[in-house]
Design a protein around this motif. Structure first.
Motif, PDB file in Angstrom:
ATOM      1  N   VAL A 132      -3.963  12.110  -8.854  1.00 19.20           N
ATOM      2  CA  VAL A 132      -4.557  13.150  -7.715  1.00 19.20           C
ATOM      3  C   VAL A 132      -5.526  12.346  -7.169  1.00 19.20           C
ATOM      4  O   VAL A 132      -5.806  12.332  -6.064  1.00 19.20           O
ATOM      5  CB  VAL A 132      -5.044  14.327  -8.316  1.00 19.20           C
ATOM      6  CG1 VAL A 132      -6.067  15.102  -7.491  1.00 19.20           C
ATOM      7  CG2 VAL A 132      -4.123  15.113  -9.130  1.00 19.20           C
ATOM      8  N   LEU A 133      -6.341  11.533  -7.835  1.00 19.15           N
ATOM      9  CA  LEU A 133      -7.465  10.803  -7.187  1.00 19.15           C
ATOM     10  C   LEU A 133      -7.115   9.257  -6.948  1.00 19.15           C
ATOM     11  O   LEU A 133      -7.728   8.248  -6.672  1.00 19.15           O
ATOM     12  CB  LEU A 133      -8.508  10.586  -8.239  1.00 19.15           C
ATOM     13  CG  LEU A 133      -9.390  11.755  -8.826  1.00 19.15           C
ATOM     14  CD1 LEU A 133     -10.417  11.821  -9.741  1.00 19.15           C
ATOM     15  CD2 LEU A 133      -9.862  12.743  -7.514  1.00 19.15           C
ATOM     16  N   GLY A 134      -5.710   9.171  -6.642  1.00 19.77           N
ATOM     17  CA  GLY A 134      -5.112   7.786  -6.202  1.00 19.77           C
ATOM     18  C   GLY A 134      -5.502   7.442  -4.705  1.00 19.77           C
ATOM     19  O   GLY A 134      -6.503   8.304  -4.082  1.00 19.77           O
ATOM     20  N   GLN A 135      -5.484   6.136  -4.454  1.00 22.99           N
ATOM     21  CA  GLN A 135      -6.008   5.536  -3.088  1.00 22.99           C
ATOM     22  C   GLN A 135      -5.182   6.242  -2.134  1.00 22.99           C
ATOM     23  O   GLN A 135      -3.960   6.036  -2.098  1.00 22.99           O
ATOM     24  CB  GLN A 135      -5.959   4.258  -3.346  1.00 22.99           C
ATOM     25  CG  GLN A 135      -7.104   3.375  -2.288  1.00 22.99           C
ATOM     26  CD  GLN A 135      -7.071   1.989  -2.679  1.00 22.99           C
ATOM     27  OE1 GLN A 135      -6.056   1.354  -2.817  1.00 22.99           O
ATOM     28  NE2 GLN A 135      -8.416   1.503  -2.164  1.00 22.99           N
ATOM     29  N   SER A 136      -5.732   6.737  -0.927  1.00 22.55           N
ATOM     30  CA  SER A 136      -4.953   6.824   0.356  1.00 22.55           C
ATOM     31  C   SER A 136      -4.420   5.476   0.835  1.00 22.55           C
ATOM     32  O   SER A 136      -4.951   4.591   0.667  1.00 22.55           O
ATOM     33  CB  SER A 136      -5.695   7.612   1.106  1.00 22.55           C
ATOM     34  OG  SER A 136      -6.623   6.840   1.834  1.00 22.55           O
ATOM     35  N   LEU A 137      -3.340   5.676   1.719  1.00 28.02           N
ATOM     36  CA  LEU A 137      -2.813   4.586   2.670  1.00 28.02           C
ATOM     37  C   LEU A 137      -3.874   3.795   3.257  1.00 28.02           C
ATOM     38  O   LEU A 137      -4.179   2.636   3.297  1.00 28.02           O
ATOM     39  CB  LEU A 137      -1.673   5.064   3.281  1.00 28.02           C
ATOM     40  CG  LEU A 137      -0.831   3.951   4.212  1.00 28.02           C
ATOM     41  CD1 LEU A 137      -0.573   2.849   3.422  1.00 28.02           C
ATOM     42  CD2 LEU A 137       0.030   4.498   5.077  1.00 28.02           C
ATOM     43  N   GLU A 138      -4.804   4.773   3.927  1.00 24.54           N
ATOM     44  CA  GLU A 138      -5.882   4.174   4.766  1.00 24.54           C
ATOM     45  C   GLU A 138      -6.890   3.386   3.917  1.00 24.54           C
ATOM     46  O   GLU A 138      -7.292   2.289   4.428  1.00 24.54           O
ATOM     47  CB  GLU A 138      -6.563   5.477   5.367  1.00 24.54           C
ATOM     48  CG  GLU A 138      -5.538   5.979   6.613  1.00 24.54           C
ATOM     49  CD  GLU A 138      -4.882   7.084   5.951  1.00 24.54           C
ATOM     50  OE1 GLU A 138      -5.027   7.472   4.522  1.00 24.54           O
ATOM     51  OE2 GLU A 138      -3.661   7.540   6.651  1.00 24.54           O
ATOM     52  N   GLN A 139      -7.320   4.039   2.908  1.00 26.75           N
ATOM     53  CA  GLN A 139      -8.186   3.173   1.945  1.00 26.75           C
ATOM     54  C   GLN A 139      -7.578   1.865   1.498  1.00 26.75           C
ATOM     55  O   GLN A 139      -8.318   0.868   1.524  1.00 26.75           O
ATOM     56  CB  GLN A 139      -8.513   3.979   0.894  1.00 26.75           C
ATOM     57  CG  GLN A 139      -9.436   5.318   0.941  1.00 26.75           C
ATOM     58  CD  GLN A 139      -9.615   6.266  -0.090  1.00 26.75           C
ATOM     59  OE1 GLN A 139      -8.726   6.361  -0.925  1.00 26.75           O
ATOM     60  NE2 GLN A 139     -10.621   6.860  -0.118  1.00 26.75           N
TER      61      GLN A 139
ATOM     62  N   CYS B  75       0.798  -1.249   0.160  1.00 28.19           N
ATOM     63  CA  CYS B  75       0.114   0.126   0.014  1.00 28.19           C
ATOM     64  C   CYS B  75       0.894   1.356  -0.122  1.00 28.19           C
ATOM     65  O   CYS B  75       0.591   2.215  -0.742  1.00 28.19           O
ATOM     66  CB  CYS B  75      -1.063   0.066   1.194  1.00 28.19           C
ATOM     67  SG  CYS B  75      -2.285  -1.135   1.260  1.00 28.19           S
ATOM     68  N   LYS B  76       1.917   1.213   0.820  1.00 24.76           N
ATOM     69  CA  LYS B  76       2.663   2.514   0.917  1.00 24.76           C
ATOM     70  C   LYS B  76       3.443   2.620  -0.671  1.00 24.76           C
ATOM     71  O   LYS B  76       3.473   3.971  -0.884  1.00 24.76           O
ATOM     72  CB  LYS B  76       3.970   2.396   1.968  1.00 24.76           C
ATOM     73  CG  LYS B  76       3.293   2.609   3.235  1.00 24.76           C
ATOM     74  CD  LYS B  76       4.647   2.057   4.142  1.00 24.76           C
ATOM     75  CE  LYS B  76       4.165   2.544   5.616  1.00 24.76           C
ATOM     76  NZ  LYS B  76       4.936   2.178   6.722  1.00 24.76           N
ATOM     77  N   ALA B  77       3.995   1.562  -0.960  1.00 23.72           N
ATOM     78  CA  ALA B  77       4.382   1.577  -2.397  1.00 23.72           C
ATOM     79  C   ALA B  77       3.404   2.275  -3.626  1.00 23.72           C
ATOM     80  O   ALA B  77       3.917   2.945  -4.408  1.00 23.72           O
ATOM     81  CB  ALA B  77       4.963   0.336  -2.896  1.00 23.72           C
ATOM     82  N   THR B  78       2.171   1.742  -3.269  1.00 26.77           N
ATOM     83  CA  THR B  78       1.071   2.102  -4.615  1.00 26.77           C
ATOM     84  C   THR B  78       0.901   3.750  -4.283  1.00 26.77           C
ATOM     85  O   THR B  78       0.749   4.475  -5.258  1.00 26.77           O
ATOM     86  CB  THR B  78      -0.053   1.464  -3.881  1.00 26.77           C
ATOM     87  OG1 THR B  78       0.386  -0.135  -4.264  1.00 26.77           O
ATOM     88  CG2 THR B  78      -1.127   1.684  -5.034  1.00 26.77           C
TER      89      THR B  78
ATOM     90  N   SER C 246      -7.540  -0.401   4.368  1.00 22.06           N
ATOM     91  CA  SER C 246      -8.866  -1.105   4.676  1.00 22.06           C
ATOM     92  C   SER C 246      -9.425  -2.015   3.534  1.00 22.06           C
ATOM     93  O   SER C 246      -9.928  -3.191   3.997  1.00 22.06           O
ATOM     94  CB  SER C 246      -9.884  -0.072   4.625  1.00 22.06           C
ATOM     95  OG  SER C 246     -11.110  -0.306   4.657  1.00 22.06           O
ATOM     96  N   ASP C 247      -9.293  -1.708   2.105  1.00 24.47           N
ATOM     97  CA  ASP C 247      -9.313  -2.763   1.260  1.00 24.47           C
ATOM     98  C   ASP C 247      -8.648  -3.995   1.583  1.00 24.47           C
ATOM     99  O   ASP C 247      -9.146  -5.120   1.349  1.00 24.47           O
ATOM    100  CB  ASP C 247      -9.073  -2.232  -0.184  1.00 24.47           C
ATOM    101  CG  ASP C 247     -10.003  -1.228  -0.582  1.00 24.47           C
ATOM    102  OD1 ASP C 247     -10.974  -0.913  -0.016  1.00 24.47           O
ATOM    103  OD2 ASP C 247      -9.708  -0.620  -1.666  1.00 24.47           O
ATOM    104  N   GLU C 248      -7.251  -3.677   1.729  1.00 22.48           N
ATOM    105  CA  GLU C 248      -6.559  -5.106   1.990  1.00 22.48           C
ATOM    106  C   GLU C 248      -7.191  -6.049   3.178  1.00 22.48           C
ATOM    107  O   GLU C 248      -6.964  -7.254   3.310  1.00 22.48           O
ATOM    108  CB  GLU C 248      -5.131  -5.100   2.058  1.00 22.48           C
ATOM    109  CG  GLU C 248      -4.453  -4.408   0.905  1.00 22.48           C
ATOM    110  CD  GLU C 248      -4.667  -5.308  -0.388  1.00 22.48           C
ATOM    111  OE1 GLU C 248      -4.645  -6.559  -0.117  1.00 22.48           O
ATOM    112  OE2 GLU C 248      -4.540  -4.796  -1.492  1.00 22.48           O
ATOM    113  N   THR C 249      -7.399  -5.317   4.394  1.00 27.38           N
ATOM    114  CA  THR C 249      -7.833  -5.920   5.428  1.00 27.38           C
ATOM    115  C   THR C 249      -9.417  -6.605   5.123  1.00 27.38           C
ATOM    116  O   THR C 249      -9.468  -7.992   5.316  1.00 27.38           O
ATOM    117  CB  THR C 249      -8.196  -4.986   6.667  1.00 27.38           C
ATOM    118  OG1 THR C 249      -7.167  -4.389   7.044  1.00 27.38           O
ATOM    119  CG2 THR C 249      -8.755  -5.727   7.876  1.00 27.38           C
ATOM    120  N   ASP C 250     -10.114  -6.081   4.183  1.00 27.77           N
ATOM    121  CA  ASP C 250     -11.515  -6.710   3.749  1.00 27.77           C
ATOM    122  C   ASP C 250     -11.204  -8.011   2.926  1.00 27.77           C
ATOM    123  O   ASP C 250     -11.700  -8.980   3.140  1.00 27.77           O
ATOM    124  CB  ASP C 250     -12.419  -5.582   3.028  1.00 27.77           C
ATOM    125  CG  ASP C 250     -12.766  -4.350   3.992  1.00 27.77           C
ATOM    126  OD1 ASP C 250     -12.693  -4.691   5.191  1.00 27.77           O
ATOM    127  OD2 ASP C 250     -13.334  -3.746   3.467  1.00 27.77           O
TER     128      ASP C 250
END
Length: 87
Positions: free
Chosen positions: A45-52, A32-35, A55-59
């Motif tokens: 600009v509309l990239g996914q935040s680290l938190e998002q 996620c950090k690399a992404t 969250s997606d990966e946890t799900d």
């Protein structure tokens, strides 16, 4: 994106890794950090935040834990080999 990768891994891939009865644990935080860093470096600009992303990966991990034992050993082998080859 991860669900698509998991689906692709379950449908095909080489048989090279022994069957693992335990659910593989992947370091998704580094992914996620690399992404997020790649998105920022490329001006997305509309990239996914680290938190998002986390969250997606946890799900996805919660879904994965249910699916893993429901699949035969060769399917788990292909899945694990596919995922560990890209991380």
């Amino acid at each position: 994106m991860k669900v698509a990768l998991l689906s692709a891994a379950l449908l095909g891939g080489p048989l090279a890794v022994p069957v693992s009865d335990r659910v593989p644990h992947l370091n998704v935080e580094s992914l996620c950090k690399a992404t997020v860093a790649d998105d920022k470096a490329n001006g997305i600009v509309l990239g996914q935040s680290l938190e998002q992303c986390m969250s997606d990966e946890t799900d996805a991990q919660q879904q994965f834990v249910v699916l893993w034992p429901a699949n035969a050993g060769p399917v788990r082998d292909r899945c694990e080999a596919e995922v560990t080859s890209i991380t």
